[in-house]
Each structure stands twice: as structure tokens, then as C-alpha cells.
Design a protein around this motif. Structure first.
Motif, PDB file in Angstrom:
ATOM      1  N   GLY A  22       0.794  -1.220   0.000  1.00  0.00           N
ATOM      2  CA  GLY A  22       0.000   0.000   0.000  1.00  0.00           C
ATOM      3  C   GLY A  22       0.826   1.269   0.000  1.00  0.00           C
ATOM      4  N   GLY A  23       1.971   1.264  -0.698  1.00  0.00           N
ATOM      5  CA  GLY A  23       2.807   2.452  -0.754  1.00  0.00           C
ATOM      6  C   GLY A  23       3.763   2.591   0.413  1.00  0.00           C
ATOM      7  N   VAL A  24       3.667   1.707   1.397  1.00  0.00           N
ATOM      8  CA  VAL A  24       4.556   1.749   2.555  1.00  0.00           C
ATOM      9  C   VAL A  24       5.702   0.772   2.336  1.00  0.00           C
ATOM     10  CG1 VAL A  24       4.749   1.317   5.038  1.00  0.00           C
ATOM     11  CG2 VAL A  24       2.679   2.379   4.103  1.00  0.00           C
ATOM     12  N   VAL A  25       6.938   1.239   2.544  1.00  0.00           N
ATOM     13  CA  VAL A  25       8.113   0.390   2.437  1.00  0.00           C
ATOM     14  C   VAL A  25       8.698   0.213   3.826  1.00  0.00           C
ATOM     15  CG1 VAL A  25      10.386   0.090   1.391  1.00  0.00           C
ATOM     16  CG2 VAL A  25       8.561   1.233   0.106  1.00  0.00           C
ATOM     17  N   VAL A  26       8.704  -1.025   4.307  1.00  0.00           N
ATOM     18  CA  VAL A  26       9.163  -1.303   5.661  1.00  0.00           C
ATOM     19  C   VAL A  26      10.186  -2.420   5.622  1.00  0.00           C
ATOM     20  CG1 VAL A  26       8.493  -2.103   7.972  1.00  0.00           C
ATOM     21  CG2 VAL A  26       6.956  -0.601   6.676  1.00  0.00           C
ATOM     22  N   GLU A  27      11.357  -2.166   6.164  1.00  0.00           N
ATOM     23  CA  GLU A  27      12.353  -3.226   6.261  1.00  0.00           C
ATOM     24  C   GLU A  27      11.989  -4.166   7.402  1.00  0.00           C
ATOM     25  OE1 GLU A  27      16.460  -2.295   6.158  1.00  0.00           O
ATOM     26  OE2 GLU A  27      16.201  -0.572   4.830  1.00  0.00           O
ATOM     27  N   ILE A  28      12.211  -5.450   7.180  1.00  0.00           N
ATOM     28  CA  ILE A  28      11.869  -6.439   8.188  1.00  0.00           C
ATOM     29  C   ILE A  28      12.616  -6.166   9.492  1.00  0.00           C
ATOM     30  CG2 ILE A  28      11.906  -8.905   8.754  1.00  0.00           C
ATOM     31  CD1 ILE A  28       9.836  -8.095   6.654  1.00  0.00           C
ATOM     32  N   ARG A  29      13.861  -5.709   9.394  1.00  0.00           N
ATOM     33  CA  ARG A  29      14.624  -5.445  10.620  1.00  0.00           C
ATOM     34  C   ARG A  29      14.022  -4.284  11.410  1.00  0.00           C
ATOM     35  NH1 ARG A  29      18.450  -1.276  10.055  1.00  0.00           N
ATOM     36  NH2 ARG A  29      18.549  -0.417   7.934  1.00  0.00           N
ATOM     37  N   TRP A  30      13.309  -3.366  10.729  1.00  0.00           N
ATOM     38  CA  TRP A  30      12.645  -2.296  11.462  1.00  0.00           C
ATOM     39  C   TRP A  30      11.539  -2.872  12.341  1.00  0.00           C
ATOM     40  CZ3 TRP A  30      11.591   1.875   7.090  1.00  0.00           C
ATOM     41  CH2 TRP A  30      12.812   2.300   6.569  1.00  0.00           C
ATOM     42  N   LEU A  31      10.776  -3.822  11.774  1.00  0.00           N
ATOM     43  CA  LEU A  31       9.714  -4.445  12.558  1.00  0.00           C
ATOM     44  C   LEU A  31      10.293  -5.249  13.717  1.00  0.00           C
ATOM     45  CD1 LEU A  31       7.247  -5.700   9.792  1.00  0.00           C
ATOM     46  CD2 LEU A  31       7.059  -3.650  11.222  1.00  0.00           C
ATOM     47  N   GLU A  32      11.432  -5.895  13.489  1.00  0.00           N
ATOM     48  CA  GLU A  32      12.083  -6.640  14.566  1.00  0.00           C
ATOM     49  C   GLU A  32      12.484  -5.695  15.698  1.00  0.00           C
ATOM     50  OE1 GLU A  32      15.557 -10.044  14.995  1.00  0.00           O
ATOM     51  OE2 GLU A  32      15.813  -8.439  13.507  1.00  0.00           O
ATOM     52  N   ALA A  33      13.005  -4.527  15.337  1.00  0.00           N
ATOM     53  CA  ALA A  33      13.375  -3.528  16.335  1.00  0.00           C
ATOM     54  C   ALA A  33      12.141  -3.012  17.068  1.00  0.00           C
ATOM     55  CB  ALA A  33      14.118  -2.373  15.668  1.00  0.00           C
ATOM     56  N   PHE A  34      11.072  -2.761  16.324  1.00  0.00           N
ATOM     57  CA  PHE A  34       9.836  -2.282  16.941  1.00  0.00           C
ATOM     58  C   PHE A  34       9.299  -3.289  17.955  1.00  0.00           C
ATOM     59  CE2 PHE A  34       5.174  -2.778  16.678  1.00  0.00           C
ATOM     60  CZ  PHE A  34       4.808  -1.671  17.437  1.00  0.00           C
ATOM     61  N   ILE A  35       9.275  -4.572  17.581  1.00  0.00           N
ATOM     62  CA  ILE A  35       8.765  -5.600  18.493  1.00  0.00           C
ATOM     63  C   ILE A  35       9.604  -5.665  19.758  1.00  0.00           C
ATOM     64  CG2 ILE A  35       8.448  -8.101  18.785  1.00  0.00           C
ATOM     65  CD1 ILE A  35       7.706  -8.195  15.793  1.00  0.00           C
ATOM     66  N   ALA A  36      10.917  -5.591  19.619  1.00  0.00           N
ATOM     67  CA  ALA A  36      11.800  -5.657  20.784  1.00  0.00           C
ATOM     68  C   ALA A  36      11.525  -4.507  21.752  1.00  0.00           C
ATOM     69  CB  ALA A  36      13.259  -5.647  20.345  1.00  0.00           C
ATOM     70  N   VAL A  37      11.403  -3.287  21.219  1.00  0.00           N
ATOM     71  CA  VAL A  37      11.132  -2.129  22.094  1.00  0.00           C
ATOM     72  C   VAL A  37       9.727  -2.246  22.696  1.00  0.00           C
ATOM     73  CG1 VAL A  37      10.951   0.379  22.227  1.00  0.00           C
ATOM     74  CG2 VAL A  37      12.726  -0.662  20.799  1.00  0.00           C
ATOM     75  N   ALA A  38       8.762  -2.701  21.899  1.00  0.00           N
ATOM     76  CA  ALA A  38       7.391  -2.825  22.386  1.00  0.00           C
ATOM     77  C   ALA A  38       7.297  -3.839  23.512  1.00  0.00           C
ATOM     78  CB  ALA A  38       6.458  -3.231  21.240  1.00  0.00           C
ATOM     79  N   GLU A  39       8.084  -4.901  23.449  1.00  0.00           N
ATOM     80  CA  GLU A  39       8.032  -5.929  24.486  1.00  0.00           C
ATOM     81  C   GLU A  39       8.860  -5.563  25.709  1.00  0.00           C
ATOM     82  OE1 GLU A  39       7.132  -9.817  21.632  1.00  0.00           O
ATOM     83  OE2 GLU A  39       9.159  -9.509  22.453  1.00  0.00           O
ATOM     84  N   GLU A  40       9.967  -4.881  25.502  1.00  0.00           N
ATOM     85  CA  GLU A  40      10.818  -4.498  26.628  1.00  0.00           C
ATOM     86  C   GLU A  40      10.389  -3.178  27.266  1.00  0.00           C
ATOM     87  OE1 GLU A  40      13.060  -6.392  27.863  1.00  0.00           O
ATOM     88  OE2 GLU A  40      13.290  -7.900  26.287  1.00  0.00           O
ATOM     89  N   LEU A  41       9.775  -2.292  26.438  1.00  0.00           N
ATOM     90  CA  LEU A  41       9.432  -0.923  26.874  1.00  0.00           C
ATOM     91  C   LEU A  41      10.643  -0.234  27.507  1.00  0.00           C
ATOM     92  CD1 LEU A  41       5.792  -1.358  28.240  1.00  0.00           C
ATOM     93  CD2 LEU A  41       6.550  -0.428  26.029  1.00  0.00           C
ATOM     94  N   HIS A  42      11.790  -0.487  26.878  1.00  0.00           N
ATOM     95  CA  HIS A  42      13.046   0.097  27.353  1.00  0.00           C
ATOM     96  C   HIS A  42      14.045  -0.022  26.196  1.00  0.00           C
ATOM     97  CE1 HIS A  42      16.796   0.559  29.610  1.00  0.00           C
ATOM     98  NE2 HIS A  42      16.070   1.082  30.596  1.00  0.00           N
TER      99      HIS A  42
END
Length: 323
Positions: A22-42
């Protein structure tokens, strides 16, 4: 509020580790980083988890936020929390990696190798005759399969977890409320009663359930959808009384432990007679038998090749009993 749905299929996933949708370009490693921060909240702990320095991790999150056009985290000097947009993205980001894992499993399955993880929910002592044969056979046949086992899962809760993808297979009691899951009967056990060893009826070869009308009962909670709790209520009603519940507990073996402690009596499937704690006995019920019907439940549209392999083994080691 972020309104985003990410669906990854073989056509969507680009092997240069970039997701285009849908016009959004997202690298898989960005999502991996997002999940890590979301789970650690730190950010510090998330960076350590990913073997990164904190500064590159922060830059990665900012790139993801710029690409999506929204903030994913509320940051302060003392805390990190998800924004509404972050909460909306998290389950879809996790789904990306789940789909990638399914893809790996499918690619290896074409070479005859069954590889991956299958998650199984069970209640505990009530499955001591059915869970071990299945897990042992899976480990022997498919050493590359990882079994993720979750105990104290009652029937209704287990079905809900299968429906939302948190579990692949769950041991349940039949019948079920209307649901999209498939089930297969794997066992039938007569109900009997667990009694403290000093109970007046503990020495009998059979007891009438009506003779326990004045006793206190220990049960699994009815409101969590336990089939054993429902059977207990129905059997007592058929015997002409409503059981007086003195304790509800989600662990079936702890129910037996409380029986041995003299807290009350409990209706149980006959298979527990082999694992009764000291100071307790199992006595069959007299009259028309009431059966606990054990089954496996799973979603028919779950694409996991590991699930298919485990269900095939289950048909061998846990065949449907004859009526």
C-alpha cells in the motif's frame, strides 16, 4: 489512530528483506526492532536483546515512524510506552514473523523435513493418559519439531486461544459450544468420585452420587468453561441435588491434593485413579455411567505443516474409541 493491516504472503514478501504494501516500504529489521522495544518498553534492554547499540536502535524506530507517518512510542526520560498506533501495529508486526516461520516450515516440508513449533494446550492431570503418548511420539518421529506446552488450559479458554492463533492444538472436553474449530474424540472415561481416605464411603467398591449430597465439592471453575465442572453440575442434578462448592481451583491435581487434605470430595475421570495422592481414594459411581469425553481441537484453516504432521501422529497414538 493508525489504521494499518499488514498481510504477508509469498507474493508480498521481498527477499531483499523489504515489505512493500500500500505504498509503505518497511524493512523487516525495522519491525524486529519495533517488536523488541514494544516488548521491553526500554530502549537499552531492547538494544541488548538485538545486539545493537542504543543509538542505531533509536534511529531505526524513527525511520519506521517516518515511513508510517505516526508515532509508535511515547518517550520520556523515565519511561517508554506504546501509543495507540503502536498498540495497533504490534500484533500485525508479530504476524509478519509468524508468516515467515510458516514459510520456512513449508519450504523444508517439501524436502520431507518437518521443522518448526507446534503449541499445545492441556488442562493437567486430566490429560496424563493422552498428552504423554502424543508428545513422546512427536519427539521420536520429528526431532526437529519444538513442542510448546501450556498447562491449566480449560476447554472454553483453550478453544478461544485456538481461534485467535495463540494455540495450534488444545485438549478439550466434549461437547463444545458452536465454534469454527474441528474436534476429534480421543478418549472416554467414566466419572467417579475422589474421597478423603477417612470418608465414611472410602471403603466402598461403588457409591451412589446421591449419598454425597451433604458433602462439600471441590471443582474446576465453571465460569472458565471447564467441561468437568459442567459434568459435575449435571451429574449432581441428575442425582437430585445441587453440589455445595467449597473450593474452585484450576489445577486438577491440586483438586486431588485438597481432597486428600480432607477439604471436600470431587468428581473425576477414572484415569486419575492411578495418580491419586496419599490419603485419598477413587471410587466408581454406581448406576448409569456419566462419561467425560476427551478430544483434540484445532483450526481447520491453520496452514502450519507441523500441525498437520502432529495431527497425523495423534490419529495413530490416540485413535478415536469405539462407541
Amino acid at each position: 489512530m493508525l489504521n494499518l493491516t499488514l498481510t504477508v504472503s509469498a507474493a508480498d514478501y521481498m527477499w531483499d528483506s523489504v515489505l512493500r504494501k500500500g505504498g509503505v516500504v518497511v524493512e523487516i529489521r525495522w519491525l524486529e526492532a519495533f517488536i523488541a522495544v514494544a516488548e521491553e518498553l526500554h530502549f537499552g534492554r531492547a538494544a541488548a536483546r538485538l545486539n545493537l547499540a542504543q543509538s542505531p536502535l533509536s534511529q531505526t524506530i524513527r525511520r519506521l515512524e517516518r515511513e508510517l507517518g505516526t508515532s509508535l512510542f511515547d518517550r520520556s526520560t523515565r519511561s517508554v510506552s506504546l501509543t495507540p498506533a503502536g498498540h495497533a501495529l504490534l500484533p500485525h508486526a508479530r504476524r509478519v514473523f509468524e508468516e515467515l516461520e510458516l514459510g520456512r516450515q513449508a519450504s523444508r516440508a517439501t524436502d520431507g523435513v518437518v521443522y518448526g513449533t507446534v503449541s499445545i494446550g492441556f488442562s493437567g492431570a486430566l490429560n496424563h493418559l493422552t498428552l504423554p503418548p502424543l508428545t513422546r511420539a512427536v519427539r521420536q518421529r520429528y526431532p526437529d519439531v519444538t513442542l510448546s506446552l501450556t498447562g491449566r488450559v480449560m476447554t472454553r479458554d483453550g478453544v478461544e486461544q485456538v481461534e485467535r492463533g495463540a494455540l495450534d492444538i488444545v485438549f478439550v472436553g466434549l461437547p463444545l459450544e458452536p465454534s469454527p474449530v474441528c474436534t476429534r474424540l480421543i478418549g472416554k472415561e467414566r466419572l467417579g468420585v475422589a474421597l478423603p481416605i477417612d470418608h465414611p464411603l472410602a471403603g466402598e467398591t461403588e457409591v451412589d452420587l446421591g449419598d454425597l449430597a451433604e458433602d462439600g465439592f471441590i471443582t474446576l471453575p465453571l465460569d472458565v468453561g471447564s467441561s468437568l465442572a459442567q459434568l459435575t453440575a449435571q451429574a449432581c442434578a441428575n442425582a437430585g441435588f445441587r453440589p455445595r462448592i467449597v473450593q474452585e481451583i484450576t489445577d486438577p491435581y491440586m483438586i486431588l491434593t485438597l481432597v486428600s487434605a480432607g477439604v471436600g470430595v470431587a468428581l473425576m475421570a477414572q484415569g486419575v485413579q492411578h495418580i491419586m495422592p496419599a490419603s485419598s481414594v477413587f471410587v466408581p459411581l454406581r448406576g448409569e455411567p456419566t462419561y467425560m469425553r476427551h478430544a483434540l481441537a484445532w483450526l481447520p484453516d491453520n496452514p502450519s505443516p507441523v500441525l498437520k504432521a502432529v495431527l497425523e501422529i495423534a490419529e495413530e497414538v490416540l485413535p478415536t474409541p469405539a462407541d
